[in-house]
Design an enzyme around this catalytic site. Structure first.
Site, PDB file in Angstrom:
ATOM      1  N   GLU A 114       0.853  -1.202   0.000  1.00 29.40           N
ATOM      2  CA  GLU A 114       0.000   0.000   0.000  1.00 29.40           C
ATOM      3  C   GLU A 114       0.882   1.243   0.000  1.00 29.40           C
ATOM      4  O   GLU A 114       2.008   1.193   0.472  1.00 29.40           O
ATOM      5  CB  GLU A 114      -0.830   0.059   1.298  1.00 29.40           C
ATOM      6  CG  GLU A 114      -1.740  -1.106   1.492  1.00 29.40           C
ATOM      7  CD  GLU A 114      -2.324  -1.127   2.913  1.00 29.40           C
ATOM      8  OE1 GLU A 114      -2.027  -0.216   3.715  1.00 29.40           O
ATOM      9  OE2 GLU A 114      -3.076  -2.072   3.190  1.00 29.40           O
ATOM     10  N   LYS A 116       2.322   4.551   1.539  1.00 27.89           N
ATOM     11  CA  LYS A 116       2.474   5.042   2.905  1.00 27.89           C
ATOM     12  C   LYS A 116       2.128   6.528   2.865  1.00 27.89           C
ATOM     13  O   LYS A 116       2.822   7.320   2.223  1.00 27.89           O
ATOM     14  CB  LYS A 116       3.904   4.843   3.387  1.00 27.89           C
ATOM     15  CG  LYS A 116       4.090   5.253   4.832  1.00 27.89           C
ATOM     16  CD  LYS A 116       5.454   4.847   5.323  1.00 27.89           C
ATOM     17  CE  LYS A 116       5.588   5.027   6.818  1.00 27.89           C
ATOM     18  NZ  LYS A 116       5.231   6.338   7.312  1.00 27.89           N
ATOM     19  N   ASP A 118       1.668  10.282   4.082  1.00 28.99           N
ATOM     20  CA  ASP A 118       2.391  11.143   5.008  1.00 28.99           C
ATOM     21  C   ASP A 118       1.424  12.105   5.684  1.00 28.99           C
ATOM     22  O   ASP A 118       1.196  13.212   5.214  1.00 28.99           O
ATOM     23  CB  ASP A 118       3.459  11.913   4.225  1.00 28.99           C
ATOM     24  CG  ASP A 118       4.529  12.464   5.155  1.00 28.99           C
ATOM     25  OD1 ASP A 118       4.532  12.077   6.336  1.00 28.99           O
ATOM     26  OD2 ASP A 118       5.336  13.279   4.698  1.00 28.99           O
ATOM     27  N   TYR A 229      -6.776   2.523   6.158  1.00 28.34           N
ATOM     28  CA  TYR A 229      -5.966   1.405   5.662  1.00 28.34           C
ATOM     29  C   TYR A 229      -5.759   0.281   6.651  1.00 28.34           C
ATOM     30  O   TYR A 229      -5.073  -0.679   6.356  1.00 28.34           O
ATOM     31  CB  TYR A 229      -4.589   1.912   5.210  1.00 28.34           C
ATOM     32  CG  TYR A 229      -3.885   2.742   6.272  1.00 28.34           C
ATOM     33  CD1 TYR A 229      -3.472   2.171   7.471  1.00 28.34           C
ATOM     34  CD2 TYR A 229      -3.667   4.096   6.093  1.00 28.34           C
ATOM     35  CE1 TYR A 229      -2.871   2.920   8.450  1.00 28.34           C
ATOM     36  CE2 TYR A 229      -3.050   4.856   7.066  1.00 28.34           C
ATOM     37  CZ  TYR A 229      -2.658   4.255   8.246  1.00 28.34           C
ATOM     38  OH  TYR A 229      -2.066   5.009   9.224  1.00 28.34           O
ATOM     39  N   LYS A 317      10.838   3.255   2.828  1.00 21.28           N
ATOM     40  CA  LYS A 317      10.842   4.702   2.599  1.00 21.28           C
ATOM     41  C   LYS A 317      11.536   5.015   1.280  1.00 21.28           C
ATOM     42  O   LYS A 317      12.664   4.558   1.062  1.00 21.28           O
ATOM     43  CB  LYS A 317      11.588   5.404   3.742  1.00 21.28           C
ATOM     44  CG  LYS A 317      10.868   5.364   5.074  1.00 21.28           C
ATOM     45  CD  LYS A 317       9.656   6.257   5.053  1.00 21.28           C
ATOM     46  CE  LYS A 317       9.234   6.722   6.424  1.00 21.28           C
ATOM     47  NZ  LYS A 317       9.946   7.834   6.979  1.00 21.28           N
ATOM     48  N   CYS A 411      31.260  34.199  19.694  1.00 23.86           N
ATOM     49  CA  CYS A 411      29.992  34.497  19.030  1.00 23.86           C
ATOM     50  C   CYS A 411      30.258  35.425  17.832  1.00 23.86           C
ATOM     51  O   CYS A 411      30.908  36.465  18.004  1.00 23.86           O
ATOM     52  CB  CYS A 411      29.048  35.161  20.026  1.00 23.86           C
ATOM     53  SG  CYS A 411      27.587  35.848  19.242  1.00 23.86           S
ATOM     54  N   CYS A 414      28.571  39.103  18.854  1.00 21.27           N
ATOM     55  CA  CYS A 414      29.040  39.979  19.930  1.00 21.27           C
ATOM     56  C   CYS A 414      30.442  39.628  20.421  1.00 21.27           C
ATOM     57  O   CYS A 414      30.988  40.327  21.273  1.00 21.27           O
ATOM     58  CB  CYS A 414      28.052  39.961  21.100  1.00 21.27           C
ATOM     59  SG  CYS A 414      28.015  38.386  21.958  1.00 21.27           S
ATOM     60  N   CYS A 429      26.115  31.135  22.736  1.00 21.93           N
ATOM     61  CA  CYS A 429      26.691  32.404  23.136  1.00 21.93           C
ATOM     62  C   CYS A 429      26.013  32.738  24.461  1.00 21.93           C
ATOM     63  O   CYS A 429      24.794  32.882  24.525  1.00 21.93           O
ATOM     64  CB  CYS A 429      26.365  33.490  22.101  1.00 21.93           C
ATOM     65  SG  CYS A 429      26.543  35.153  22.764  1.00 21.93           S
ATOM     66  N   CYS A 434      23.447  39.902  23.818  1.00 21.29           N
ATOM     67  CA  CYS A 434      23.905  39.832  22.427  1.00 21.29           C
ATOM     68  C   CYS A 434      22.751  40.350  21.544  1.00 21.29           C
ATOM     69  O   CYS A 434      21.621  39.851  21.641  1.00 21.29           O
ATOM     70  CB  CYS A 434      24.236  38.373  22.107  1.00 21.29           C
ATOM     71  SG  CYS A 434      24.573  38.053  20.386  1.00 21.29           S
TER      72      CYS A 434
HETATM   73  S1  IVH Z   1      -0.159   0.276   8.909  1.00 21.94           S
HETATM   74  C1  IVH Z   1       0.446  -1.731  13.019  1.00 21.94           C
HETATM   75  N1  IVH Z   1      -0.458   1.380   6.544  1.00 21.94           N
HETATM   76  O1  IVH Z   1       2.883   5.289   8.994  1.00 21.94           O
HETATM   77  C2  IVH Z   1       0.648  -1.116  11.670  1.00 21.94           C
HETATM   78  N2  IVH Z   1       0.457   2.694   8.294  1.00 21.94           N
HETATM   79  O2  IVH Z   1       5.559   5.050  10.082  1.00 21.94           O
HETATM   80  C3  IVH Z   1       0.135   0.245  11.617  1.00 21.94           C
HETATM   81  N3  IVH Z   1       0.953   5.006   7.666  1.00 21.94           N
HETATM   82  O3  IVH Z   1       1.893   4.674  12.296  1.00 21.94           O
HETATM   83  C4  IVH Z   1       0.381   1.006  10.426  1.00 21.94           C
HETATM   84  N4  IVH Z   1       0.286   4.854   5.583  1.00 21.94           N
HETATM   85  O4  IVH Z   1       0.500   6.343  10.844  1.00 21.94           O
HETATM   86  C5  IVH Z   1      -0.036   1.547   7.816  1.00 21.94           C
HETATM   87  N5  IVH Z   1      -0.794   2.236   4.432  1.00 21.94           N
HETATM   88  C6  IVH Z   1      -0.395   2.408   5.677  1.00 21.94           C
HETATM   89  C7  IVH Z   1       0.105   3.643   6.152  1.00 21.94           C
HETATM   90  C8  IVH Z   1       0.533   3.737   7.470  1.00 21.94           C
HETATM   91  C9  IVH Z   1       0.785   5.653   6.510  1.00 21.94           C
HETATM   92  C10 IVH Z   1       1.531   5.614   8.877  1.00 21.94           C
HETATM   93  C11 IVH Z   1       0.886   5.195  10.168  1.00 21.94           C
HETATM   94  C12 IVH Z   1       1.993   4.505  10.923  1.00 21.94           C
HETATM   95  C13 IVH Z   1       3.199   5.182  10.357  1.00 21.94           C
HETATM   96  C14 IVH Z   1       4.455   4.391  10.599  1.00 21.94           C
END
Ligand code: IVH
Length: 679
Positions: A114, A116, A118, A229, A317, A411, A414, A429, A434
């Site tokens: 899936e 991730k 942000d 999700y 990541k 610094c 000053c 400092c 300052c």
């Molecule tokens: S599953 C126990 N699925 O990323 C597993 N998390 O860095 C729980 N997040 O705490 C997370 N997209 O806030 C899951 N498709 C996704 C996600 C996701 C974003 C976030 C979530 C998690 C954090 C971890």
């Protein structure tokens, strides 16, 4: 490393991590990239593993951060909300798979990949199909109740759709992420810029800041979005796998990920992750990686979890955009607390669509660790829209004339000799007069997130400090109209407006004043916690370390040892104590939170000291009950203590209470007082 060096580095790392946790989870204003944060955590974990003797009973760093804030009620998740372990390469992904193959004793494993998202994690609870609650992750066990704010999200139905016969469990917790689209982020930031307010660095921070606004009407004006999700608690069970669960989420007509990839085996997982990396820029939300999850719930249960994260899922990541460029110079900036921050002045280069000409080098240690020199070619990275960072030096391109960088011993503003505070990485400092520090302190003091005084922009602050009218913060309350009028022609109106705004600032909310003082490590979230607990500036200034941390446990939720030391250290300085008195003398009368509501509360105005082991309540539970009923918890017994709540094996505090004739009560009496609603 010898024992002292290990000890010092452990302390440093913990302090740094605690500070970044506060910035990320509670203030929503991170200073470093996730990757750099992970590196700090990795270094800490490695040191703790290598030197268990130096580590003590337990690491002070919690498994997951804590986003809880004062002003919200907390709610315990039926199933904990965990975080995810991060990986940064296909190799690490393959190692994750190999571990599962070994643990589960199967060659073939089915996964779901899936995006991730942000944003900010939330948990929604539906009872008999109706949305009844929304909570933040908090500390993973309990989070803030943000139901009213989440209800403002237009795309989120308040009940599960069942028109197609989709099953509805009695109770279900559904986890997801709240986010803002880039367009909405830009719209809000533009409006803030016009209003002279501080800009948010990226959509995630703005989304997190919005979910935690106390006023839902304000939240409704920002168009939050949500993606779901994950499955938390569910009774009775309605799905056997993550893919089943996704199908149900769609049938319930809840917003979900735009795309997901079922993947048989690790090769298919890697292919899906690559495809996602190409597609992600077309998604509605910012995506900083992929999440790989074992599909079948039965296998997930078998794989289990660690204290921080499930073993059945992992985050991958994506590499943030990077570019190579030359460091033309290193300049050193002076912050409002005197911290010296080195900055790399770069040969301009394009990164993630914008020109980058400067990057933070954080501190002297960072420069030494990465051996960064003027004239070096370095790799620069920009993750989210956070300030760019220098990742590493390309040593192959280093020219012989590049010499190691020598951090200034004085610094740059000053000329005062710089000092290093024990346990901190930063050099400072120490000269509070300052000019740069004064200017920055004042700018912070009057900013939107402190006293919020209109009409005191950077130019005006420079003018006031430059002319010597303001040398210390309280001086702004003594500004003379005649002086302001001398600043130009036709300035009567603006001078009067400014004087009126300053006058109004005298009665600001207490947290604004606390935040405005510029105590190191104390952000808005902590200032609100402190205001709620102490309700009075002088009481905060008089607090001792044991009023914050007793027997290694924190007394005020959200205020850990690092912050406690910073606060007591700040008020131990004679000039800061004088500052408090001068502010009060200038007529500053901050307003404590919910003064009216609290004065009718059961324990309003009462101070408790806890000692010994209570039969059923933990120390934290007792403290929470006292604070919820308007009382305060202190670490040591004095004449001002109202009650000592004593349990088994109570020690010197009990003796002191008797000596001072302070009332001593046990848990049963305490519960009776709570039930009766009076003390
Ligand atoms: S599953 C126990 N699925 O990323 C597993 N998390 O860095 C729980 N997040 O705490 C997370 N997209 O806030 C899951 N498709 C996704 C996600 C996701 C974003 C976030 C979530 C998690 C954090 C971890």
């Amino acid at each position: 490393m010898n024992a002292t060096a290990v000890h010092a580095r452990l302390r440093q790392l913990r302090a740094e991590i605690a500070r970044h946790d506060e910035l990320y989870y509670r203030a929503a204003t991170p200073e470093i990239t996730d990757r750099d944060y992970d590196r700090l955590k990795e270094e800490l974990a490695a040191l703790e593993a290598q030197f268990p003797a130096q580590t003590g009973a337990a690491s002070l760093t919690p498994a997951v951060g804590d986003d809880r804030l004062a002003g919200f009620t907390t709610y315990r998740h039926r199933l904990p909300m965990q975080s995810l372990d991060n990986t940064y390469s296909e190799e690490e992904l393959r190692a994750f798979h190999a571990r599962l193959v070994k643990q589960l004793g199967r060659e073939e494993l089915a996964y779901v990949v899936e995006p991730k998202i942000d944003g900010l994690a939330v948990s929604l609870t539906f009872e008999r199909g109706q949305l009844v609650r929304a909570t933040t992750r908090g500390n993973g066990e309990e989070g803030d109740d943000v139901t009213a704010n989440v209800r403002t999200i237009h795309s989120l139905p308040h009940h599960l759709a069942t028109a197609d016969g989709a099953p509805v469990p009695d109770i279900i917790e559904i986890r997801g992420e709240i986010y803002l689209t880039t367009a909405e982020f830009q719209r809000i930031n533009q409006a803030r810029e016009e209003a002279g307010a501080a800009l948010y660095a990226n959509p995630r921070n703005l989304a997190a800041g919005t979910v935690k606004l106390l006023d839902s009407k304000e939240v409704a004006q920002r168009k939050l979005e949500i993606v779901l999700y994950g499955l938390g608690f569910c009774e009775p069970a309605v799905a056997d796998s993550q893919s089943d669960f996704h199908t149900l989420v769609k049938r319930w007509r809840l917003p979900t990920v735009e795309r997901l990839w079922p993947a048989q085996g690790i090769d298919a997982v890697c292919a899906a992750v690559r495809e996602l990396d190409h597609l992600r820029h077309s998604f509605h939300y910012g995506t900083d990686g992929a999440v790989v999850k074992l599909d079948e719930f039965a296998l997930q249960r078998e794989a289990g979890r660690t204290a921080k994260a499930p073993r059945w899922a992992i985050a991958y990541k994506f590499e943030p955009e990077r570019a190579e460029t030359r460091i033309n110079a290193i300049t050193v900036q002076v912050g409002r607390t005197g911290v010296l921050t080195p900055v790399a002045e770069l040969e301009p280069v394009t990164l993630s669509g914008s020109t980058v000409a400067r990057a933070t080098l954080h501190n002297r240690d960072e420069i030494e660790r990465k051996d960064i020199r003027v004239g070096d070619y370095v790799l620069v990275e920009k993750a989210g829209e956070i300030i760019p960072a220098v990742i590493e030096v390309n040593k192959a391109r280093r020219r012989p004339e590049c010499v190691p960088y020598r951090f200034p011993e004085h610094c740059p503003v000053c000329g005062t000799g710089v000092i290093q505070i024990e346990g901190e990485v930063a050099l400072r400092c120490p000269n509070a007069n300052c000019p740069t520090q004064v200017r920055r302190r004042l700018t912070h003091f009057v900013s939107k997130s402190a006293l919020d005084i209109d009409g005191l922009g950077t130019a005006m602050v420079d003018e006031l400090v430059g002319r010597g009218w303001v040398k210390e913060l309280p001086d702004i309350f003594e500004l003379r109209r005649a002086d302001l009028l001398s600043l130009g022609k036709n300035v009567e109106k603006s001078a009067d407006n400014l004087l009126a705004a300053i006058e109004a600032g005298k009665q600001c909310e207490l947290w604004r004043l606390i935040h405005g003082l510029g105590i190191p490590h104390v952000g808005v979230a902590a200032a609100k916690d402190l205001a709620a607990h102490f309700r009075d500036l002088q009481a905060l200034a008089d607090a001792k370390l044991e009023d914050f941390v007793a027997e290694k446990t924190t007394i005020i939720s959200g205020i850990g040892e690092v912050m406690a030391r910073a606060i007591t250290g700040f008020f131990n300085e004679p000039r800061n104590r004088a500052l408090v008195l001068d502010l009060l003398h200038a007529g500053v009368r901050p307003v404590a939170p919910d003064a009216r509501a609290a004065s009718s509360a059961t324990f309003a105005g009462k101070t408790f000291v806890l000692t010994g082991t209570l039969p059923s309540l933990t120390r934290e539970e007792a403290a929470a009950l006292i604070e919820a009923a308007g009382g305060k918890v202190a670490g040591s017994v004095s004449k001002r203590t109202s009650f000592v709540l004593a349990g088994e094996a109570a020690g010197s505090k009990l003796e002191k209470a008797r000596a001072l004739s302070v009332a001593v009560i046990d848990e049963a009496e305490f519960m009776r007082m709570l039930a009766a609603g009076s003390a």
